[in-house]
Enzyme design. Structure first.
Site, PDB file in Angstrom:
ATOM      1  N   ASP A 223      -9.498  -5.588   2.260  1.00  0.00           N
ATOM      2  CA  ASP A 223      -9.257  -6.223   3.541  1.00  0.00           C
ATOM      3  C   ASP A 223     -10.544  -6.628   4.415  1.00  0.00           C
ATOM      4  O   ASP A 223     -10.569  -6.285   5.858  1.00  0.00           O
ATOM      5  CB  ASP A 223      -8.203  -5.367   4.243  1.00  0.00           C
ATOM      6  CG  ASP A 223      -7.742  -6.142   5.457  1.00  0.00           C
ATOM      7  OD1 ASP A 223      -7.692  -7.116   5.816  1.00  0.00           O
ATOM      8  OD2 ASP A 223      -7.479  -5.299   6.733  1.00  0.00           O
ATOM      9  N   GLU A 467      -8.360   4.243  -1.089  1.00  0.00           N
ATOM     10  CA  GLU A 467      -7.487   3.899  -1.470  1.00  0.00           C
ATOM     11  C   GLU A 467      -7.223   3.170  -2.929  1.00  0.00           C
ATOM     12  O   GLU A 467      -6.446   2.409  -3.168  1.00  0.00           O
ATOM     13  CB  GLU A 467      -6.621   3.099  -0.377  1.00  0.00           C
ATOM     14  CG  GLU A 467      -6.519   3.466   0.699  1.00  0.00           C
ATOM     15  CD  GLU A 467      -5.794   2.698   1.978  1.00  0.00           C
ATOM     16  OE1 GLU A 467      -5.670   1.539   1.342  1.00  0.00           O
ATOM     17  OE2 GLU A 467      -5.595   2.936   3.092  1.00  0.00           O
ATOM     18  N   TYR A 520      -0.415   3.950   8.426  1.00  0.00           N
ATOM     19  CA  TYR A 520       0.045   3.052   9.449  1.00  0.00           C
ATOM     20  C   TYR A 520       1.437   3.063   9.832  1.00  0.00           C
ATOM     21  O   TYR A 520       2.060   1.989   9.912  1.00  0.00           O
ATOM     22  CB  TYR A 520      -0.614   1.701   9.109  1.00  0.00           C
ATOM     23  CG  TYR A 520      -2.077   1.605   8.909  1.00  0.00           C
ATOM     24  CD1 TYR A 520      -2.719   1.204   9.982  1.00  0.00           C
ATOM     25  CD2 TYR A 520      -2.707   2.027   7.854  1.00  0.00           C
ATOM     26  CE1 TYR A 520      -4.196   1.137   9.841  1.00  0.00           C
ATOM     27  CE2 TYR A 520      -4.137   1.886   7.685  1.00  0.00           C
ATOM     28  CZ  TYR A 520      -4.991   1.479   8.826  1.00  0.00           C
ATOM     29  OH  TYR A 520      -6.299   1.522   8.815  1.00  0.00           O
ATOM     30  N   GLU A 556      -7.801   6.973   8.801  1.00  0.00           N
ATOM     31  CA  GLU A 556      -7.525   5.872   9.461  1.00  0.00           C
ATOM     32  C   GLU A 556      -6.129   5.731   9.954  1.00  0.00           C
ATOM     33  O   GLU A 556      -5.210   6.388   9.548  1.00  0.00           O
ATOM     34  CB  GLU A 556      -7.415   4.506   8.404  1.00  0.00           C
ATOM     35  CG  GLU A 556      -8.588   4.052   7.672  1.00  0.00           C
ATOM     36  CD  GLU A 556      -8.341   3.166   6.641  1.00  0.00           C
ATOM     37  OE1 GLU A 556      -7.623   2.317   6.748  1.00  0.00           O
ATOM     38  OE2 GLU A 556      -9.348   2.876   5.891  1.00  0.00           O
TER      39      GLU A 556
HETATM   40  C1  GCB Z   1      -6.406   0.302   5.175  1.00  0.00           C
HETATM   41  C2  GCB Z   1      -7.631  -0.176   4.362  1.00  0.00           C
HETATM   42  C3  GCB Z   1      -8.467  -0.849   5.511  1.00  0.00           C
HETATM   43  C4  GCB Z   1      -7.609  -2.094   5.951  1.00  0.00           C
HETATM   44  C5  GCB Z   1      -6.762  -1.479   6.883  1.00  0.00           C
HETATM   45  C6  GCB Z   1      -5.670  -2.531   7.631  1.00  0.00           C
HETATM   46  O1  GCB Z   1      -5.694   1.307   4.850  1.00  0.00           O
HETATM   47  O2  GCB Z   1      -8.377   0.881   4.232  1.00  0.00           O
HETATM   48  O3  GCB Z   1      -9.450  -1.333   4.652  1.00  0.00           O
HETATM   49  O4  GCB Z   1      -8.622  -2.847   6.814  1.00  0.00           O
HETATM   50  O5  GCB Z   1      -5.937  -0.452   6.119  1.00  0.00           O
HETATM   51  O6  GCB Z   1      -6.030  -2.862   8.636  1.00  0.00           O
HETATM   52  O7  GCB Z   1      -4.786  -2.791   6.811  1.00  0.00           O
END
Ligand code: GCB
Length: 663
Positions: A223, A467, A520, A556
């Site tokens: 990403d 990941e 997330y 994260e």
């Molecule tokens: C993740 C990734 C990261 C992305 C992020 C997102 O899990 O490790 O590279 O930018 O989520 O914002 O989706």
């Protein structure tokens, strides 16, 4: 036509696999230096000036030409490296270091895939040319992804990989043609394959009713925008003929006694008289030796402490190595100084210990990313980012998702910012990327990474991937091999890979020292439902700890936020929503950090560019700062929290007047 690794359009690249005979070499070195590093055959010391070494920075304007021919191979077919690039066709000015993508108004260059050519003519000081006792080395800090380098039309090196330095000794080439300026040509290809790190694939669309002739895209599973070009400084530097090739330092302490275990390798002499001096900040010698390896022992040690953990953080000694050598014609001396921070790192089932004290990561994930320069190295940006990190009260960051410039790690050493050093193993989602060729390259990249960064006190852990699809059966052997190998390279630091919240992706988890989880909740899972966070985050932590009994870092978490977008009650993409996501996560962290959670790293420090897609509005907006480094509301929430945490878990330096009013 010149034969070349590129066999098909857009650079299907032949990989360098440097033979597994290296294993034997590792074993030998381990035997002579137990408890230390096993490395590649030569060193990669950062080019520093000294009384025996000169450095010439080639940053600035280079000539540039993208090979837009259908097979992207015209540059090789017509041997563009043999003459001045301007003689081969139209060239444009290009800044080095910088990504080439955002420099012009040409959309085709922004999204270009294939070979681009850089060239620069350099006037080399005449002494470098006339003095046969001087080695002249060309060094590229990094170029993304695959590079071929010529000097005066002679190929001097190739490098496979987009984030680590490579170099070539060029003295004999420039001496062969001492009258003409030294013409450096660098061809760089940003094509990703199933075996590059990160991986990618080229996909052609051949339906003429839908696509123009030759239409293709590069598919990736990460990403961030695949910025390309010469991203870090290109330097020329000198050393004497007999020179210090590598220095490895491992530190320890017992009460007030400090220990610096070191090993020095020299090149072009079997042995030479050597003087090693360890100096404190005031340049007072605290210990010395005349052996090329050993342990320096000294009293009243000043430890290297992270920012906000001590009132004198980031103390650095200097290890000065002075090599004396002579041949039948002259005497050469080489001097190289490496900064040394005395600190230890240990991990228990519930704690991350720095200098035997519990360390809690309150920090960020970053990207090398900014307007116009893309991933190009830029001191103004780096200094600004460090000011923001300190303003935020952050004590750490992860080099998501690739190794950052060495100059950034030097800043971390000097400011006490703790680093999880990540290799570019991101987006490994295709089962074909778990094969032997991929693994061999991944091992090579870890070798190069550890060789470059082993002496930085700020680096406290290696991350081998982000990941990966670690639910796939081949992942177990892959990660077992990779993590075990990394531990062989460096027995002093823990190793991790970063998993996402898919709990099945844990085939590598038995081998890591610290569990790092990205999640997330209320964003990719149950979008818009903030009330799921407490329960889902609690479940995540209990599951991982229950199964592995290892400390956990929330590596994260976050939410996309368009600066200036507001709503109450909070809605996705507004500043209010980002605030509530952060606060809900923080409440759970506060319960779990009493037990086994040892850190929290926000995603992300700043907004950054991505490929275009329906989920990205001119890039990823999960930054607490905008891409221009202006704070969103969440930055203030984070700042208040980080300073509170520092107050509880560390020792806020007396000189810090932080603006939250907490001291
Ligand atoms: C993740 C990734 C990261 C992305 C992020 C997102 O899990 O490790 O590279 O930018 O989520 O914002 O989706």
């Amino acid at each position: 036509m010149t034969s070349h690794p590129v066999k098909c359009p857009h650079g299907s690249l032949k990989m360098f696999t440097l033979g597994r005979s290296r294993w034997l070499w590792y074993l030998c070195l381990c035997a002579v230096l137990p408890g230390s590093f096993c490395l590649l055959a030569t060193g990669m010391l950062f080019p520093r000036e000294s009384s025996s070494r000169e450095v010439k920075d080639l940053s600035g304007l280079w000539s540039f030409r993208a090979d837009k021919s259908p097979n992207r191979n015209q540059g090789f077919e017509k041997a563009w490296y043999k003459s001045r690039l301007a003689e081969t066709g139209p060239v444009i000015d290009m800044a080095v270091p910088a990504s080439f993508n955002d420099i012009t108004q040409d959309p085709k260059l922004r999204d270009f895939i294939g070979w681009v050519w850089y060239e620069r003519e350099v006037l080399v000081p005449s002494r470098w040319v006339t003095d046969e006792g001087t080695r002249v080395v060309l060094r590229v800090g990094s170029a993304h992804y695959y590079s071929v380098v010529w000097v005066n039309g002679v190929k001097v090196t190739e490098h496979n990989g987009g984030h680590l330095p490579f170099e070539a000794e060029i003295g004999s080439v420039i001496r062969a043609d001492p009258k003409s300026p030294c013409r450096i040509t660098i061809a760089v290809n940003n094509t990703l394959t199933l075996e590059t790190l990160p991986p990618g694939t080229i996909q052609y669309f051949n339906d003429p009713t839908k696509y123009p002739d030759g239409f293709f895209v590069q598919n990736t599973n990460f990403d961030f925008f695949n910025y390309a070009g010469i991203h870090r400084p290109v330097l020329l530097y000198t050393t004497p003929k007999v020179y210090i090739d590598d220095i490895t330092v491992v530190t320890d302490f017992l009460d007030s006694t400090g220990f610096v275990k070191y090993k020095i390798s020299i090149q072009n002499a079997v042995e030479a008289p050597i003087k090693v001096t360890l100096m404190d900040k005031n340049r007072h010698c605290v210990a010395s030796s005349n052996k090329s390896s050993g342990v320096l022992k000294f009293t009243d040690v000043q430890l290297w402490w992270p920012y906000l953990m001590h009132d004198n953080p980031a103390y650095l000694y200097s290890l000065e190595v002075h090599l004396m050598a002579a041949d039948e014609r002259s005497t050469y001396g080489d001097i190289y100084t490496v900064p040394v921070g005395i600190r230890t790192v240990h991990v228990t089932s519930t704690q991350f210990l720095i200098n035997n004290k519990p360390f809690y990561f309150h920090g960020v994930n970053k990207h090398e990313d900014s307007d116009i320069r893309g991933k190009g190295f830029d001191w103004s940006l780096i200094v600004k980012d460090f000011n923001l990190l300190k303003w935020l009260g952050a004590n750490s960051f992860r080099t998501s998702h690739y190794p950052y410039a060495e100059e950034i790690l030097q800043m971390c050493d000097r400011h006490g910012i703790v680093v999880i050093d990540e290799c570019p193993g991101v987006g490994i989602k295709d089962i074909r990327s778990f094969g032997n060729t991929s693994l061999a390259h991944h091992l090579d990249v870890m070798d190069e990474l550890v060789r470059r960064d082993k002496n930085h006190p700020s680096v406290v852990m290696w991350s081998v991937a982000n990941e990966p699809a670690a639910e796939m059966p081949p992942a177990e052997v892959y990660f077992k091999t990779l993590i075990t190998h990394t531990k062989t390279l460096d027995v002093t630091r823990p190793v991790t890979y970063i998993t996402d919240s898919n709990y099945a992706r844990d085939r590598g988890a038995p081998y890591v020292d610290v569990i790092c989880v990205n999640s997330y909740f209320s964003w990719y899972h149950d979008p818009g439902h903030l009330d799921v966070i407490p329960i889902q985050l609690n479940t995540q932590f209990e599951n991982w700890y229950g199964k592995y009994q290892k400390p956990i870092i929330q590596s994260e978490y976050g939410a996309d936020t368009v600066p200036g977008l507001h709503s109450d009650p909070p809605m996705m993409f507004t500043e209010e929503y980002q605030n509530v996501v952060l606060q809900s996560y923080h409440n759970v962290f506060d319960q779990k950090r009493k037990k086994y959670v040892v850190g929290e790293l926000i995603w992300n420090f700043a907004d950054f560019m991505t490929t275009q897609g329906v989920t990205r509005v001119v890039g990823n907006k999960k930054g607490v700062f905008s891409r221009q480094r202006q704070p969103k509301a969440a930055a203030f929430i984070l700042k208040e929290r980080y300073w509170k945490l520092a107050n509880e878990t560390g020792k806020i330096p007396f000189w810090t007047k932080y603006p939250c009013g907490l001291v």
